[in-house]
Write a protein that holds these residues in place. Sequence first.
Motif, PDB file in Angstrom:
ATOM      1  N   PRO A 245      30.951 -33.248  56.323  1.00 53.22           N
ATOM      2  CA  PRO A 245      29.582 -33.528  56.753  1.00 53.22           C
ATOM      3  C   PRO A 245      29.369 -35.032  56.936  1.00 53.22           C
ATOM      4  CG  PRO A 245      29.613 -32.173  54.756  1.00 53.22           C
ATOM      5  CD  PRO A 245      31.013 -32.599  55.009  1.00 53.22           C
TER       6      PRO A 245
ATOM      7  N   ILE B 185      35.621 -33.581  53.175  1.00 56.27           N
ATOM      8  CA  ILE B 185      35.873 -32.294  52.492  1.00 56.27           C
ATOM      9  C   ILE B 185      37.239 -31.745  52.916  1.00 56.27           C
ATOM     10  CG2 ILE B 185      35.032 -29.925  52.206  1.00 56.27           C
ATOM     11  CD1 ILE B 185      33.113 -31.881  50.980  1.00 56.27           C
TER      12      ILE B 185
ATOM     13  N   PRO C 215      39.299 -20.084  47.992  1.00 53.92           N
ATOM     14  CA  PRO C 215      38.179 -19.879  47.070  1.00 53.92           C
ATOM     15  C   PRO C 215      36.885 -20.470  47.613  1.00 53.92           C
ATOM     16  CG  PRO C 215      39.677 -21.561  46.237  1.00 53.92           C
ATOM     17  CD  PRO C 215      40.313 -21.001  47.463  1.00 53.92           C
TER      18      PRO C 215
ATOM     19  N   ALA D  15      36.111 -24.145  49.107  1.00 55.69           N
ATOM     20  CA  ALA D  15      37.414 -24.735  49.457  1.00 55.69           C
ATOM     21  C   ALA D  15      37.324 -25.615  50.706  1.00 55.69           C
ATOM     22  CB  ALA D  15      38.438 -23.634  49.688  1.00 55.69           C
ATOM     23  N   GLY D  16      36.253 -25.443  51.488  1.00 51.72           N
ATOM     24  CA  GLY D  16      36.109 -26.245  52.704  1.00 51.72           C
ATOM     25  C   GLY D  16      36.345 -25.434  53.966  1.00 51.72           C
TER      26      GLY D  16
ATOM     27  N   ARG E 105      33.556 -25.969  61.248  1.00 53.61           N
ATOM     28  CA  ARG E 105      32.653 -26.868  61.982  1.00 53.61           C
ATOM     29  C   ARG E 105      33.437 -27.963  62.694  1.00 53.61           C
ATOM     30  NH1 ARG E 105      28.787 -26.413  57.424  1.00 53.61           N
ATOM     31  NH2 ARG E 105      27.169 -25.044  58.201  1.00 53.61           N
TER      32      ARG E 105
ATOM     33  N   GLN F  39      28.064 -19.007  59.356  1.00 63.39           N
ATOM     34  CA  GLN F  39      27.835 -18.184  58.164  1.00 63.39           C
ATOM     35  C   GLN F  39      26.407 -17.640  58.142  1.00 63.39           C
ATOM     36  OE1 GLN F  39      28.538 -20.094  54.358  1.00 63.39           O
ATOM     37  NE2 GLN F  39      30.609 -19.262  54.359  1.00 63.39           N
TER      38      GLN F  39
END
Length: 722
Positions: free
Chosen positions: A479, A486, A505, A508-509, A515, A552
């Motif tokens: 971001p 990240i 998990p 996790a990114g 993106r 998402q």
Amino acid sequence: MSHGSQASVPWSKSSVSPPSVASRSSGSLAPAGAEAVAAIKRNTAPAKRTPFAHRPSPVPTIPASFRTRSLKGYFTNIRHSVRRTRPRTVRNVSVGAAIPCGEQERTGVARDRRPGQRKAKRGGAARARAPELAPRAPQAGPMRSLGTSPLLAIFRGFTYGYVALFAFGFFLPFLYMAMSFVPMGIMDRVGTSRSGSTLVTLILIAAVVTVTLTLIEVVRAQVLERMGTVIDEKLTRICFDAFNREKRGAGGSPAQALADLQTVRRFLCGPSLSAIVDAFWSPLFVCVMFAISPAFGVLILCLLALSGAASFATHTLVAGHMSHAQRLEGEANEFGLAVSRNAETVRVMGMLPFLTERWYGLHSGALGWRAAAQTRAGRIGLVPRMVQNGQMILVYGLGGFLFLENLIHIGVLFVVLLMMMRAQGPLQHIVTNWNSFQSFWLATKRLDALLRSVEAAPRHIELPPPRGALVVTRLVGGPPEIEKPIVNDVSFTLQPGRILGVVGPSGAGKSCLSRLLVGIWRARRGTVVFGEQDLTHWNPDDLGRHIGYVPQDVEFLPGTVAENIARFDPQASSEKILEAVDMAGIHDILRGLPNGYSTRLGPGGHTLSGGQRQRLALARAVYGMPRLLVLDEPNSNLDAGAEQLLGRSIQAMRDAGSAVIVVSHRISLLAFCDDILVLNEGTVQAIGGREQIFNRLPRLKAAPAAPPILDLAADIGGSRAA
Ligand SMILES: Nc1ncnc2c1ncn2[C@@H]1O[C@H](COP(=O)(O)OP(=O)(O)OP(=O)(O)O)[C@@H](O)[C@H]1O
């Protein structure tokens, strides 16, 4: 059970057979799609018009006369000035920003193209070479140089218009003066001669002056209004478009940009500008007062100085209070909106009383600061207000004294009073509306920064449709608002016709990686090359047509289902929409909607379930058969049957030659993937073919090839049928 078998979900509303995605590759529509096309065509008149196309409501449009000659002579100036400025404005403001203004500039810059318009020749040298980027000269900083201000370049287009306004302002004082001499004439000449003809003559003169004054004022207001419309027309789309692209340091929000535009428009076309123009002629009235008697000249200067000093003191001493009030008002509004958005959760969990208190705390804080500001302003303005209320007495008192001294004629008092009003009026307006001047200045600075950021955007050349792999090399990013990246050092290559599953998990990114891959965020280091071109080389609108993305959190925009699927493309054909619907396998959803394809979505429209939203979002993503499809948790709300349909859809996209990336927590969807990438803490833990990864990671290996719940569903269906 093979993946290709049809899912039968007994609890689904309609037991529609999933569309035959296999028929897609042969170019024909699946039976369900073909039926729908036929039905739509039957009900469609005229034949050429797509039933999905947005039908504009009969709202009034900007009259052509606003751009063409309507008031001869004067408007010619405005029209010419606008036309003369247009090329310069376009060059300064919209180059490279892909502003959908529909004007194809001849700058060699890739603009928005309508579907159906041909792109540059495919393949060949253009594909092999990196595109030539022609960066603009950097223009950082708002209002750094007025000479290069893109906003000023637009305003310059109205030079003649403003000159004309100024000229109007030149005639008005004389007309006002003429008006003021009429009562004096009546008192002086008619009072002494008692002549009826003199009275009639004076009244006629007054009537002519009144009509002329009114006409000039009306024309001036109309001219300002029309100039405002043209300014708005030139800037609205640029602002909306620019703000919804990258926020290049301009800050604010789209709503802020449009509000700024309104502020600028209202200022330039409203009474504030007229007041400025009129204020230029105030010294003339002051001079006339000096000519009548220096004492009146000194009086008006003292009154002006007092009111100016009081306004300055008020604005300076309450500025802090007002900024506190505005900040708290903003916070209270934001808080209130957030509460409204979550009203159901808030209500059901009994949070409302606490939130009301919290909101009221902010609101009452703002009220308190405003009240304090008003009290202080009232105290400061007490003396000037008293003087203003008593200024007539001052004029009459001074006039009486001068009359007793035989220095003036008593009838001159009318002239002095009118002159005083005219000298004070515009200046008074400016000082009392100083806030609007400040708002105008701030809005201008923000708009200028926005337009400069548009200018600073890199130019893009037209690129051929991407053919080839998605090559991610040492990608680092995240971001923009946080410093620490990240995603760290991610590299992989995805060939067209492959499905890559991304697992890892929570946190996790994975979403951050998605993106970065679709170009929402720019890579801080490393590259994302798609179809032999770096993502940053693409005009974002061109690239968007080759990318399908399901985020998402799926949101739809206010419009019909068909418009949302077609990405609001006004040229979308029924066939293309049905192709997407067919590919996503959502006929069952559409049949359940109250108005089918014409059902309105978004605020106030039909509410879809979470699973329906995800499936509709898939249809929007596959619209136009994009070359790259990135799906971020597309199955989080899907039941087993819908998940099977999703798996079949992504396989169909793969078979059609698209590269597909699926982020998922659910291991069942991995059965449809060819390759798997395991991400942890932003870095690649493992990558390889599905079987290879299954073998390396025991938990993934434990996942069955087909989701067991589907068998269960089939069993339930079977037992019911029996
Ligand atoms: N816009 C943002 N601003 C700040 N931090 C963010 C932003 N988006 C994501 N993050 C942070 O980045 C990290 C990775 O988030 P991301 O959404 O990519 O995880 P994920 O792997 O998709 O998780 P999940 O499977 O739960 O969706 C998290 O710690 C999150 O807080």
